[in-house]
Design a protein around this motif. Structure first.
Motif, PDB file in Angstrom:
ATOM      1  N   ILE A  65       0.860  -1.179   0.000  1.00  0.00           N
ATOM      2  CA  ILE A  65       0.000   0.000   0.000  1.00  0.00           C
ATOM      3  C   ILE A  65       0.898   1.231   0.000  1.00  0.00           C
ATOM      4  O   ILE A  65       1.850   1.320   0.768  1.00  0.00           O
ATOM      5  CB  ILE A  65      -0.898   0.033   1.254  1.00  0.00           C
ATOM      6  CG1 ILE A  65      -1.770  -1.225   1.332  1.00  0.00           C
ATOM      7  CG2 ILE A  65      -1.773   1.285   1.261  1.00  0.00           C
ATOM      8  CD1 ILE A  65      -2.524  -1.356   2.647  1.00  0.00           C
ATOM      9  N   LYS A  66       0.583   2.202  -0.871  1.00  0.00           N
ATOM     10  CA  LYS A  66       1.354   3.437  -0.919  1.00  0.00           C
ATOM     11  C   LYS A  66       0.403   4.626  -0.966  1.00  0.00           C
ATOM     12  O   LYS A  66      -0.602   4.585  -1.676  1.00  0.00           O
ATOM     13  CB  LYS A  66       2.299   3.476  -2.118  1.00  0.00           C
ATOM     14  CG  LYS A  66       3.431   2.456  -2.036  1.00  0.00           C
ATOM     15  CD  LYS A  66       4.404   2.595  -3.189  1.00  0.00           C
ATOM     16  CE  LYS A  66       5.269   3.831  -3.058  1.00  0.00           C
ATOM     17  NZ  LYS A  66       6.228   3.710  -1.942  1.00  0.00           N
ATOM     18  N   MET A 112     -10.152   6.691   2.042  1.00  0.00           N
ATOM     19  CA  MET A 112      -9.536   7.139   0.788  1.00  0.00           C
ATOM     20  C   MET A 112      -8.774   6.005   0.118  1.00  0.00           C
ATOM     21  O   MET A 112      -8.806   5.866  -1.110  1.00  0.00           O
ATOM     22  CB  MET A 112      -8.634   8.341   1.048  1.00  0.00           C
ATOM     23  CG  MET A 112      -9.394   9.625   1.349  1.00  0.00           C
ATOM     24  SD  MET A 112      -8.355  11.111   1.352  1.00  0.00           S
ATOM     25  CE  MET A 112      -7.481  10.898   2.913  1.00  0.00           C
ATOM     26  N   LEU A 113      -8.083   5.184   0.899  1.00  0.00           N
ATOM     27  CA  LEU A 113      -7.376   4.043   0.328  1.00  0.00           C
ATOM     28  C   LEU A 113      -8.337   3.122  -0.416  1.00  0.00           C
ATOM     29  O   LEU A 113      -7.991   2.537  -1.445  1.00  0.00           O
ATOM     30  CB  LEU A 113      -6.667   3.250   1.427  1.00  0.00           C
ATOM     31  CG  LEU A 113      -5.507   3.908   2.160  1.00  0.00           C
ATOM     32  CD1 LEU A 113      -5.006   2.985   3.273  1.00  0.00           C
ATOM     33  CD2 LEU A 113      -4.366   4.259   1.210  1.00  0.00           C
ATOM     34  N   LEU A 114      -9.559   3.001   0.117  1.00  0.00           N
ATOM     35  CA  LEU A 114     -10.542   2.059  -0.427  1.00  0.00           C
ATOM     36  C   LEU A 114     -11.520   2.720  -1.400  1.00  0.00           C
ATOM     37  O   LEU A 114     -12.507   2.099  -1.810  1.00  0.00           O
ATOM     38  CB  LEU A 114     -11.322   1.412   0.722  1.00  0.00           C
ATOM     39  CG  LEU A 114     -10.472   0.529   1.637  1.00  0.00           C
ATOM     40  CD1 LEU A 114     -11.231   0.186   2.905  1.00  0.00           C
ATOM     41  CD2 LEU A 114     -10.036  -0.745   0.920  1.00  0.00           C
ATOM     42  N   GLY A 115     -11.259   3.957  -1.773  1.00  0.00           N
ATOM     43  CA  GLY A 115     -12.091   4.627  -2.762  1.00  0.00           C
ATOM     44  C   GLY A 115     -13.455   5.056  -2.271  1.00  0.00           C
ATOM     45  O   GLY A 115     -14.322   5.417  -3.080  1.00  0.00           O
ATOM     46  N   THR A 161      -2.296   3.775  -3.865  1.00  0.00           N
ATOM     47  CA  THR A 161      -2.361   2.542  -4.637  1.00  0.00           C
ATOM     48  C   THR A 161      -2.289   1.343  -3.703  1.00  0.00           C
ATOM     49  O   THR A 161      -1.695   1.406  -2.627  1.00  0.00           O
ATOM     50  CB  THR A 161      -1.198   2.446  -5.648  1.00  0.00           C
ATOM     51  OG1 THR A 161       0.052   2.469  -4.939  1.00  0.00           O
ATOM     52  CG2 THR A 161      -1.243   3.573  -6.656  1.00  0.00           C
ATOM     53  N   ILE A 162      -2.915   0.266  -4.111  1.00  0.00           N
ATOM     54  CA  ILE A 162      -2.846  -1.020  -3.417  1.00  0.00           C
ATOM     55  C   ILE A 162      -2.431  -2.044  -4.449  1.00  0.00           C
ATOM     56  O   ILE A 162      -3.125  -2.259  -5.440  1.00  0.00           O
ATOM     57  CB  ILE A 162      -4.190  -1.402  -2.785  1.00  0.00           C
ATOM     58  CG1 ILE A 162      -4.645  -0.336  -1.779  1.00  0.00           C
ATOM     59  CG2 ILE A 162      -4.081  -2.760  -2.100  1.00  0.00           C
ATOM     60  CD1 ILE A 162      -6.017  -0.606  -1.168  1.00  0.00           C
ATOM     61  N   GLY A 163      -1.276  -2.653  -4.238  1.00  0.00           N
ATOM     62  CA  GLY A 163      -0.755  -3.583  -5.231  1.00  0.00           C
ATOM     63  C   GLY A 163      -0.440  -2.915  -6.554  1.00  0.00           C
ATOM     64  O   GLY A 163      -0.537  -3.532  -7.617  1.00  0.00           O
ATOM     65  N   GLY A 164      -0.086  -1.633  -6.514  1.00  0.00           N
ATOM     66  CA  GLY A 164       0.345  -0.924  -7.713  1.00  0.00           C
ATOM     67  C   GLY A 164      -0.739  -0.193  -8.467  1.00  0.00           C
ATOM     68  O   GLY A 164      -0.444   0.496  -9.454  1.00  0.00           O
ATOM     69  N   THR A 211     -11.429 -10.244  -3.522  1.00  0.00           N
ATOM     70  CA  THR A 211     -10.386 -11.266  -3.524  1.00  0.00           C
ATOM     71  C   THR A 211      -8.980 -10.665  -3.487  1.00  0.00           C
ATOM     72  O   THR A 211      -7.996 -11.404  -3.393  1.00  0.00           O
ATOM     73  CB  THR A 211     -10.502 -12.167  -4.770  1.00  0.00           C
ATOM     74  OG1 THR A 211     -10.263 -11.387  -5.947  1.00  0.00           O
ATOM     75  CG2 THR A 211     -11.877 -12.801  -4.846  1.00  0.00           C
ATOM     76  N   GLN A 212      -8.881  -9.352  -3.563  1.00  0.00           N
ATOM     77  CA  GLN A 212      -7.586  -8.689  -3.555  1.00  0.00           C
ATOM     78  C   GLN A 212      -7.352  -7.854  -2.298  1.00  0.00           C
ATOM     79  O   GLN A 212      -6.231  -7.757  -1.816  1.00  0.00           O
ATOM     80  CB  GLN A 212      -7.454  -7.824  -4.810  1.00  0.00           C
ATOM     81  CG  GLN A 212      -7.431  -8.661  -6.085  1.00  0.00           C
ATOM     82  CD  GLN A 212      -7.663  -7.842  -7.337  1.00  0.00           C
ATOM     83  OE1 GLN A 212      -8.533  -6.979  -7.393  1.00  0.00           O
ATOM     84  NE2 GLN A 212      -6.871  -8.102  -8.371  1.00  0.00           N
TER      85      GLN A 212
END
Length: 263
Positions: free
Chosen positions: A2-3, A46-49, A59-62, A73-74
């Motif tokens: 996570i970034k 915010m991370l989760l939209g 970003t999560i996983g890029g 599932t991600q």
């Protein structure tokens, strides 16, 4: 991983989160510390939209969460444990979520057992205690066997036995190579759980700074563990023969029972 890049959130003239930059690496439990009102939940939204940043991105996983092909599932997330239809049973709530991603019923039964809800799975959620609601939220977060897990105050409302289980559980997720971000205002609990800490500070009502804090600097395990473990052991000894009519927690030997490898 996570970034976050300069995440900022304003509501009118009020700044809730300001210029946050941080990284959460795979294979670690990262604690997100801060007092109530510091902006932890807003940052996670915010991370989760769920909230749009005023400025910055994450970003999560890029990639952004919104572009994930099969998000359940991600990325597994627990933000608000009580956001469940009160008339549904725990099992039906999880089955409905599973149906949206083609997840088999067997996986629903696995996470019910994992969260210690077997005895309460067919009860309506409106009758759940806060702790049981938290466990249902954790079951939902794990339903898709995700590589990234984001949990907001997961020990809130849990008794000491299940707090200990959560601690073991989070570390086992990281040991499998998963990315784990967990928020809390309880510094002691985070010191016993997290590999890395990010501290969200506030000045007045505004988030002013986030800094990476090594667990060994000011929050040391060897200082906190003996007292905490002694209290937990005393509690376990006193209550080990007490019947829990709600449900029994899972064994801690292999707390995840997750089937897939981290992506």
């Amino acid at each position: 991983m996570i970034k976050a890049y300069g995440l900022t959130k304003r509501y009118g003239d009020r700044t809730v989160v300001q210029d946050l930059d941080f990284t959460v690496h795979r294979g670690t439990v990262t604690g997100f510390l801060g007092p109530n009102g510091a902006g932890k939940s807003t940052t996670m939204r915010m991370l989760l939209g769920l909230d749009t940043p005023t400025r910055g991105r994450s970003t999560i996983g890029g990639c952004s969460y919104a572009t994930q092909g099969a998000p359940l599932t991600q990325v597994g997330a627990l933000l608000e444990a009580r956001s469940v239809h009160p008339g549904r049973s725990a099992r039906n709530h999880l089955l409905a979520l599973a149906h949206t991603h083609g997840i088999p019923r067997s996986r629903v039964e696995e996470v019910i057992a994992l969260a210690g809800l077997t005895g309460a799975a067919d009860r309506r959620v409106k009758g759940f205690s806060l702790g049981m609601g938290q466990r249902l939220g954790i079951a939902a977060a794990l339903l898709g066997d995700p590589a990234t897990v984001i949990l907001d105050e997961p020990v809130d409302g849990l008794d000491p036995e299940r707090v200990l289980w959560i601690r073991t559980f989070l570390r086992s997720l990281a040991a499998e190579g998963r990315t784990v971000l967990v928020s809390s205002h309880l510094m002691t609990e985070m010191a016993l759980t997290a590999d890395h800490l990010h501290e969200l500070r506030i000045r007045g009502a505004e988030a002013a700074h986030i800094g990476t804090v090594a667990a060994a600097h000011g929050i040391t395990l060897h200082e906190l563990t003996p007292q905490t473990v002694s209290l937990e052991k005393a509690f376990m000894d006193l209550t080990q023969d007490t019947a829990d009519h709600r449900s029994q927690p899972p064994a801690t030997g292999n707390p995840t029972h997750l089937t897939g490898a981290a992506a």
